[in-house]
Structures are given as C-alpha cells and as structure tokens.
Design an enzyme around this catalytic site. Structure first.
Site, PDB file in Angstrom:
ATOM      1  N   LEU A   9       0.938  -1.259   0.046  1.00  0.00           N
ATOM      2  CA  LEU A   9       0.136  -0.130   0.122  1.00  0.00           C
ATOM      3  C   LEU A   9       0.832   1.312  -0.009  1.00  0.00           C
ATOM      4  CD1 LEU A   9      -2.496  -1.197   2.711  1.00  0.00           C
ATOM      5  CD2 LEU A   9      -2.690  -1.561   0.282  1.00  0.00           C
ATOM      6  N   ARG A  16       1.365  14.148   6.787  1.00  0.00           N
ATOM      7  CA  ARG A  16       1.901  14.488   7.879  1.00  0.00           C
ATOM      8  C   ARG A  16       3.655  14.787   7.443  1.00  0.00           C
ATOM      9  NH1 ARG A  16       0.174   9.220  10.933  1.00  0.00           N
ATOM     10  NH2 ARG A  16      -0.503   8.845   8.839  1.00  0.00           N
ATOM     11  N   LYS A  23       5.496  10.681  -0.204  1.00  0.00           N
ATOM     12  CA  LYS A  23       6.257   9.917   1.078  1.00  0.00           C
ATOM     13  C   LYS A  23       6.973   9.181   0.665  1.00  0.00           C
ATOM     14  CE  LYS A  23       3.679   7.555   4.343  1.00  0.00           C
ATOM     15  NZ  LYS A  23       2.703   7.516   5.817  1.00  0.00           N
ATOM     16  N   ASN A 344      49.833   9.296  -7.099  1.00  0.00           N
ATOM     17  CA  ASN A 344      49.715  10.342  -6.141  1.00  0.00           C
ATOM     18  C   ASN A 344      48.929  11.438  -6.517  1.00  0.00           C
ATOM     19  OD1 ASN A 344      50.918  10.765  -3.426  1.00  0.00           O
ATOM     20  ND2 ASN A 344      51.262  12.432  -4.542  1.00  0.00           N
ATOM     21  N   SER A 372      50.941  19.137  -5.896  1.00  0.00           N
ATOM     22  CA  SER A 372      49.911  19.846  -5.067  1.00  0.00           C
ATOM     23  C   SER A 372      49.232  21.126  -5.852  1.00  0.00           C
ATOM     24  CB  SER A 372      50.469  20.543  -3.898  1.00  0.00           C
ATOM     25  OG  SER A 372      51.060  19.508  -3.006  1.00  0.00           O
TER      26      SER A 372
HETATM   27  C1  UD1 Z   1      -1.637   2.505   9.564  1.00  0.00           C
HETATM   28  C2  UD1 Z   1      -2.479   1.459  10.381  1.00  0.00           C
HETATM   29  C3  UD1 Z   1      -2.209   1.306  11.588  1.00  0.00           C
HETATM   30  C4  UD1 Z   1      -0.884   1.016  11.952  1.00  0.00           C
HETATM   31  C5  UD1 Z   1       0.175   1.674  11.012  1.00  0.00           C
HETATM   32  C6  UD1 Z   1       1.646   1.290  10.842  1.00  0.00           C
HETATM   33  C7  UD1 Z   1      -4.691   1.789   9.218  1.00  0.00           C
HETATM   34  C8  UD1 Z   1      -6.079   2.245   9.137  1.00  0.00           C
HETATM   35  N1  UD1 Z   1      -3.649   2.028  10.152  1.00  0.00           N
HETATM   36  O1  UD1 Z   1      -1.708   3.508  10.053  1.00  0.00           O
HETATM   37  O2  UD1 Z   1      -2.903   0.416  12.395  1.00  0.00           O
HETATM   38  O3  UD1 Z   1      -0.297   0.967  13.148  1.00  0.00           O
HETATM   39  O4  UD1 Z   1      -0.357   1.931   9.773  1.00  0.00           O
HETATM   40  O5  UD1 Z   1       2.670   1.815  10.261  1.00  0.00           O
HETATM   41  O6  UD1 Z   1      -4.591   0.862   8.411  1.00  0.00           O
HETATM   42  N2  UD1 Z   1      -2.521   3.904   2.014  1.00  0.00           N
HETATM   43  C9  UD1 Z   1      -3.066   3.940   0.805  1.00  0.00           C
HETATM   44  N3  UD1 Z   1      -4.381   4.528   0.363  1.00  0.00           N
HETATM   45  C10 UD1 Z   1      -4.747   5.075   1.243  1.00  0.00           C
HETATM   46  C11 UD1 Z   1      -4.344   5.610   2.562  1.00  0.00           C
HETATM   47  C12 UD1 Z   1      -3.277   4.745   3.044  1.00  0.00           C
HETATM   48  O7  UD1 Z   1      -2.459   3.329  -0.201  1.00  0.00           O
HETATM   49  O8  UD1 Z   1      -6.052   5.539   1.271  1.00  0.00           O
HETATM   50  C13 UD1 Z   1      -1.095   3.537   2.197  1.00  0.00           C
HETATM   51  C14 UD1 Z   1      -0.253   4.703   2.438  1.00  0.00           C
HETATM   52  O9  UD1 Z   1       0.428   5.094   1.713  1.00  0.00           O
HETATM   53  C15 UD1 Z   1       0.836   3.832   3.386  1.00  0.00           C
HETATM   54  C16 UD1 Z   1      -0.149   2.814   4.105  1.00  0.00           C
HETATM   55  O10 UD1 Z   1      -1.417   2.780   3.201  1.00  0.00           O
HETATM   56  O11 UD1 Z   1       1.905   3.600   2.988  1.00  0.00           O
HETATM   57  C17 UD1 Z   1      -0.525   3.077   5.522  1.00  0.00           C
HETATM   58  O12 UD1 Z   1      -1.044   4.507   5.473  1.00  0.00           O
HETATM   59  P1  UD1 Z   1      -0.652   5.510   6.600  1.00  0.00           P
HETATM   60  O13 UD1 Z   1      -1.591   6.721   6.194  1.00  0.00           O
HETATM   61  O14 UD1 Z   1       0.620   5.795   6.693  1.00  0.00           O
HETATM   62  O15 UD1 Z   1      -1.282   4.816   7.957  1.00  0.00           O
HETATM   63  P2  UD1 Z   1      -0.973   4.917   9.534  1.00  0.00           P
HETATM   64  O16 UD1 Z   1      -1.889   6.241   9.848  1.00  0.00           O
HETATM   65  O17 UD1 Z   1       0.724   5.228   9.536  1.00  0.00           O
HETATM   66 MG    MG Z   2       2.129   5.126   8.229  1.00  0.00          MG
END
Ligand code: UD1
Ligand code: MG
Length: 417
Positions: A9, A16, A23, A344, A372
C-alpha cells in the site's frame, strides 16, 4: 514462496510529511522508502506483487522496478479501499495474500517469513504482525480478549484513554486467505471521524465471525516503525545506518566511530579497510580491502576504489574509479575521473569536470604524480608516470605524454633533457 502474493500500500499522500515529495519516495540511506519494502517482498519470495499507488502515482511509478502490477487508487479513501483496488489482479486466485505498507522500511525478511510460516501452519484466516513499543502513539493498538487472542485493532483517533495505554501496536503487515480478504474488505464500514475505510477494522469483523486470527510479534520492536513524519524518517535512517555498519564490522571493516560515520545502502567495502570518523559513503559505492578512508571524506555514487587506497581528510570523490595503491591524502576533489594504480594525488588537486553545461572526464594513468594544487580542466589525460608541477593548470583537451612533466598556468610540457 508457494501460493503467496503481495500487496504493497503506497497510495497515501503522506500529509504529515509536510512535503511535496510523495512519502514513499523520501530516501533513507540513499534508497526510497518503498524500495526497502519491495526488496523484502522479493526476498520473501512472493511470486507476484501489486503496488497500490495514488498520490503522484506517475512519479512514484517511474522510480519502481517494472516487475510489479500497479493498481491506481483514484480517491484516497483509506487502507481498506486501497486493498479493494487490487481485486482485479486476484481474480481466481485461491492462495494467501501478504499486505505491507510502503512506509515501513525497517521490516526484516526473516520476520515476514516467520509471519507467513505461522499463518500457513495454523491455517489462519488472518495473521498480522505486532510490535511492543515504548511509545505507541499514532499507531493502531492491539485489542485482546480474555483468552489473549487478538479481537481488534483500535486506531489512535478512536481509542479511549485506556486503549491509548496499550503498547502493543499494529505494524501494518497482514497475511490473509485471499477469499476472506476481499470478501471482508468490502464489508468494512467507513470510519465516521476520518471518512476513510480502515483495513484494521477487518480484525474486529473476523473476530465477531469467530474466524481464525493469529498474531506474530517482532523480536526487534524497531522493525515496527512506520514513517509518517520527517522526524520518523530521521529515526529510520539512524536505525538502517546502524544495521549497515554492524554488517560491515562483522565482515571485517573497521569503523572507528559509527556515530559520526554515514554509510548508505548497497555500499560494499573490503576487509581490513578502516573508515575514520566523519566520513560519508553514499549508495552503491565500492571500496576494496586494506584502504583507509577519512577522516572527513565523502565518496559519492558511481565511485569504485581498489585495494590499499588512501582517501584522506577533506576530500570528495564522485563517479570516479581509483586503482590499487593510489593515494589522495588531503583536500582534493575528483569527479568523473578514471585514476590508475600507484597514483599520487597531491594536496589541493581539483578535477574541473563541469563547464557549466556538461561534465567531462579526466584520465590519470598509472603511477602519475599530480603535484599539489594542480587543476585538471576536463577533458584531460595524464600519461603514465607523468608529473604535474605544483599549482599547474592543465587546460581542457590536453594530453600529457607518458613520463613527461607539465608546469605553469596554462600548463606547458617541459622538454625532456
Ligand atoms: C496504519 C494502520 C495502523 C498501523 C500503522 C503502522 C490503518 C487504518 N492504520 O496507520 O493501524 O499501526 O499503519 O505503520 O491502516 N495508503 C493507501 N491508500 C490510502 C491510505 C493509505 O495506499 O487511502 C497507504 C499509505 O501510502 C501507507 C499505508 O497505506 O503506505 C499506511 O497508511 P498511513 O496513512 O501511513 O497509515 P497510518 O496512520 O500509519
Ligand atoms: Mg504510516
């Protein structure tokens, strides 16, 4: 691994991070975050993988290897929605699906293998990875029933004060039976506060249906780090650097002060080489054995250094090859240079490799002696055993014959006596 496919994913915006760069393309130790996850997926032996991209997907796709399917998530409606976007790639597939997030670069291959092994051994419907951390804020907390079995994952936003104190977190790595995954992903309700579909809600739904849920805890809690901010990125960098240096030291490289040494991913260094403090060695650089590098040296990508070479203080070497027994002890710059063996390089030598438009190459042949403060305006070629006098400017296009001496500004080859 048989009957295993993976989903990574990586569609999220990374809000953030407060950055215009997606990211998962932020680099740690010279490699984008997502590459770490994809490397682990490959090492685990998942046969076919699908990466979910959304925000700036074209840019991310450009920097990915081509052996993955790519699913595009049009609207970023959460991690469960991201999984749903991949369904068409899994039509007719009956095996297990491993899901990872693109922002967890510290995961180890062995940990993921252990997770998959446990999943298969127990014939679970879902097995997911947890970590027990000191500070669980920001992560999904693991809810367990009276028998100790996982019954849910609670995201920070929805957690009660009691639940916030839970220190066992969801790392974001899951293994599912594929039918269970796609059936249940569709049943997840939108989270009213966040207006997103949380993949984590699947666990509660499975528990309610008395389906089999297993968990595996990481041995090393740092593996659970999810990079959500630039501060997390720095923490991940420190941890990965430590791992890189630990491996090098176990392989016979002396790193005098790991705290002030920065070595990127995929750097290779031979035995009995000493890395002195305040040295930066960037990705893919190769250094032979019995070398001394630093203090205060920077070796940039595209650099390959032979054996018994010294690169001393206040030096920079970029896209350059240096042959065996070549010495460059003090403040010098070599860029786009091909340097032979036994050369050198005197103090203050500079290859002027960039004319404002293009970069040109410098060739320095075996046993040459570069005096040098010489400036070599590329392209130039210095012949075997040739010498440049102190402060000489060897002008563009010049070839200094083997064994000859060049001096002055502009450099003139002296007649042989
Ligand atoms: C997520 C988990 C959390 C876990 C944490 C670990 C969920 C709801 N929460 O939170 O339980 O502790 O990861 O790091 O899953 N992404 C998509 N599509 C979206 C949203 C996110 O592909 O619509 C991908 C992001 O690019 C990322 C990953 O999913 O790589 C996780 O998303 P992120 O927003 O980082 O979730 P966390 O708040 O970290
Ligand atoms: Mg995350």
């Amino acid at each position: 691994m048989k009957h295993l496919r993976a989903i990574v994913l990586a569609a999220g915006k990374g809000t953030r991070m407060k950055s215009s760069v997606p990211k998962v393309l932020h680099s740690v130790c010279g490699k984008p975050l997502i590459t770490y996850v994809l490397d682990v997926v490959k090492a685990v032996g998942s046969l076919k993988s699908c990466v979910v991209l959304g925000h700036q997907n074209e840019k991310v796709q450009e920097s990915l290897p081509k052996d993955f399917d790519v699913a595009i998530q049009d609207k970023l409606l959460g991690t469960a929605d991201a999984v749903k976007c991949t369904e068409k790639f899994f039509k007719g597939y009956k095996g297990d699906v491993l899901i990872l997030c693109g922002d967890t670069p510290l995961l180890r291959e062995e940990t993921i293998k252990a997770l998959v092994k446990q999943h298969k051994k127990t014939d679970a419907d879902c097995t997911f990875l947890t970590a027990v951390v000191e500070d669980s804020s920001g992560y999904g907390r693991i809810l367990r029933g009276p028998d100790g079995k996982a019954v849910g994952i609670r995201e920070e936003n929805d957690a009660t004060e009691y639940e916030k104190n839970i220190v066992e977190i969801n790392v974001g790595v899951y293994c599912f039976k594929s039918e269970v995954l796609f059936r249940e992903a569709k049943r997840i309700q939108i989270n009213k506060k966040k207006k997103e579909f949380y993949l984590t809600d699947i666990v509660e739904n499975l528990a309610r249906q008395k389906l089999k849920i297993e968990t595996v805890e990481t041995e090393d809690p740092t593996e659970g780090l999810g990079v959500n901010t630039l501060e997390d990125l720095a923490v991940a960098g420190r941890e990965i650097r430590n791992r890189i240096m630990r491996d090098l030291m176990l392989d016979g490289v002396t790193v005098i002060d790991p705290a002030t040494t920065y070595i990127d991913a995929d750097v290779r260094i031979g035995k009995d080489t000493i890395i002195r403090p305040f040295t930066v060695i960037e990705e893919n650089v190769q250094v032979g054995s019995h070398c001394v590098i630093g203090p205060f040296a920077r070796l940039r990508p595209g650099t390959k250094i032979g054996n018994h070479v010294e690169v001393g203080n206040f030096t920079e070497v970029s896209r350059t090859q240096m042959g065996d027994k070549t010495l460059m002890k003090h403040f010098s710059f070599l860029g786009d240079a091909q340097v032979g063996s036994g050369v050198n390089i005197g103090a203050g030598v500079v290859t002027a490799n960039y004319d404002g438009q293009k970069k040109s190459k410098t060739q320095i042949s075996n046993q040459a002696f570069i005096g040098s403060d010489s400036i070599l305006v590329a392209p130039v070629k210095i012949g075997k055993k040739a010498k440049t006098g102190a402060g000489c400017v060897v002008t563009r296009g010049k070839t200094v014959p083997d064994g000859s001496v060049i001096v002055g500004i502009p450099g003139r080859v002296l007649d042989k006596k």
